[in-house]
Design a protein around this motif. Structure first.
Motif, PDB file in Angstrom:
ATOM      1  N   VAL A  51       0.850  -1.201   0.000  1.00 45.03           N
ATOM      2  CA  VAL A  51       0.000   0.000   0.000  1.00 45.03           C
ATOM      3  C   VAL A  51       0.880   1.244   0.000  1.00 45.03           C
ATOM      4  O   VAL A  51       0.648   2.190  -0.769  1.00 45.03           O
ATOM      5  N   LEU A  52       1.893   1.245   0.842  1.00 40.09           N
ATOM      6  CA  LEU A  52       2.815   2.396   0.875  1.00 40.09           C
ATOM      7  C   LEU A  52       3.558   2.551  -0.450  1.00 40.09           C
ATOM      8  O   LEU A  52       3.731   3.680  -0.943  1.00 40.09           O
ATOM      9  N   LEU A  53       3.986   1.442  -1.053  1.00 42.75           N
ATOM     10  CA  LEU A  53       4.643   1.527  -2.358  1.00 42.75           C
ATOM     11  C   LEU A  53       3.742   2.216  -3.376  1.00 42.75           C
ATOM     12  O   LEU A  53       4.198   3.074  -4.150  1.00 42.75           O
ATOM     13  N   ALA A  54       2.466   1.850  -3.389  1.00 41.87           N
ATOM     14  CA  ALA A  54       1.520   2.462  -4.332  1.00 41.87           C
ATOM     15  C   ALA A  54       1.374   3.951  -4.055  1.00 41.87           C
ATOM     16  O   ALA A  54       1.369   4.771  -4.991  1.00 41.87           O
ATOM     17  N   LEU A  55       1.272   4.340  -2.792  1.00 36.53           N
ATOM     18  CA  LEU A  55       1.121   5.761  -2.456  1.00 36.53           C
ATOM     19  C   LEU A  55       2.399   6.538  -2.755  1.00 36.53           C
ATOM     20  O   LEU A  55       2.333   7.685  -3.208  1.00 36.53           O
ATOM     21  N   TRP A  56       3.555   5.937  -2.522  1.00 33.54           N
ATOM     22  CA  TRP A  56       4.810   6.610  -2.862  1.00 33.54           C
ATOM     23  C   TRP A  56       4.921   6.802  -4.375  1.00 33.54           C
ATOM     24  O   TRP A  56       5.442   7.799  -4.849  1.00 33.54           O
ATOM     25  N   HIS A  58       5.234  11.984   7.909  1.00 33.62           N
ATOM     26  CA  HIS A  58       6.003  10.821   8.388  1.00 33.62           C
ATOM     27  C   HIS A  58       6.075   9.746   7.302  1.00 33.62           C
ATOM     28  O   HIS A  58       7.146   9.187   7.048  1.00 33.62           O
ATOM     29  N   GLY A  59       4.931   9.442   6.672  1.00 34.08           N
ATOM     30  CA  GLY A  59       4.896   8.428   5.621  1.00 34.08           C
ATOM     31  C   GLY A  59       5.806   8.780   4.458  1.00 34.08           C
ATOM     32  O   GLY A  59       6.478   7.906   3.900  1.00 34.08           O
ATOM     33  N   GLN A  60       5.846  10.042   4.109  1.00 30.13           N
ATOM     34  CA  GLN A  60       6.732  10.476   3.022  1.00 30.13           C
ATOM     35  C   GLN A  60       8.187  10.424   3.453  1.00 30.13           C
ATOM     36  O   GLN A  60       9.049   9.994   2.698  1.00 30.13           O
ATOM     37  N   GLU A  69      12.516   6.726   2.008  1.00 31.99           N
ATOM     38  CA  GLU A  69      13.931   6.431   1.751  1.00 31.99           C
ATOM     39  C   GLU A  69      14.462   5.367   2.715  1.00 31.99           C
ATOM     40  O   GLU A  69      15.200   4.464   2.303  1.00 31.99           O
ATOM     41  N   LYS A  70      14.064   5.439   3.985  1.00 31.87           N
ATOM     42  CA  LYS A  70      14.525   4.455   4.976  1.00 31.87           C
ATOM     43  C   LYS A  70      14.008   3.062   4.640  1.00 31.87           C
ATOM     44  O   LYS A  70      14.739   2.079   4.747  1.00 31.87           O
TER      45      LYS A  70
END
Length: 155
Positions: free
Chosen positions: A42-47, A100-102, A106-107
């Motif tokens: 989900v985070l990959l899609a939002l990034w 925070h999510g953005q 990178e980490k």
């Protein structure tokens, strides 16, 4: 007489085993962030795409709303994203990354990488394998749900 089905010769079993090992890899890799693999995709899609409606996000990552909603609630509670009514259509719920999510992108990327170094494939081999797996997925997805119905009538 039917041809014997040998377990170790089955593509489906090989994919199943690889899936289990990938899950283990990602469980360990994502542990410092308290993320599950589903949360990670989900985070990959939002990034990659930025703010998405819940419906569009579900379509991108292949999760239905029954699975996606609790996952999004947890990510929101943990400060990764927000869910809010669309300004254009109040029936839609938009999902957006928090600061925070953005900042964590990178980490997470540094920790997980692309798996290339871990599985020992060249970039070309990796792309070829991914494309082959996608082809298998697409062929299976094209089989109609009623494909086996006529076989059931014979027994």
């Amino acid at each position: 007489m039917a041809t014997p089905i040998i377990l170790d010769q089955q593509l489906c079993f090989s994919i199943y085993q690889a899936h289990k090992v990938f899950n283990h890899f990602y469980t360990k890799a994502l542990a410092p962030f308290s993320l599950t693999y589903s949360q990670y995709i989900v985070l990959l899609a939002l990034w990659q795409y930025g703010t998405l409606s819940v419906k569009d996000l579900g379509a991108r990552v292949g999760l239905d709303s029954g699975t996606l909603t609790p996952l999004l609630k947890r990510l929101e509670k943990d400060g990764w994203l927000t869910r809010s009514r669309s300004k254009n259509d109040e029936r839609k719920l938009d999902v957006a990354l928090t600061d925070h999510g953005q900042a964590m992108q990178e980490k997470v990327y540094e920790r997980v990488g692309t798996c290339l170094e871990w599985i020992g494939l060249s970039a070309d081999q990796y792309a070829q394998m991914r494309d082959t797996v996608l082809s298998v997925r697409d062929h299976l997805a094209d089989i109609p749900d009623n494909y086996f119905d006529h076989l059931d009538d014979a027994h």
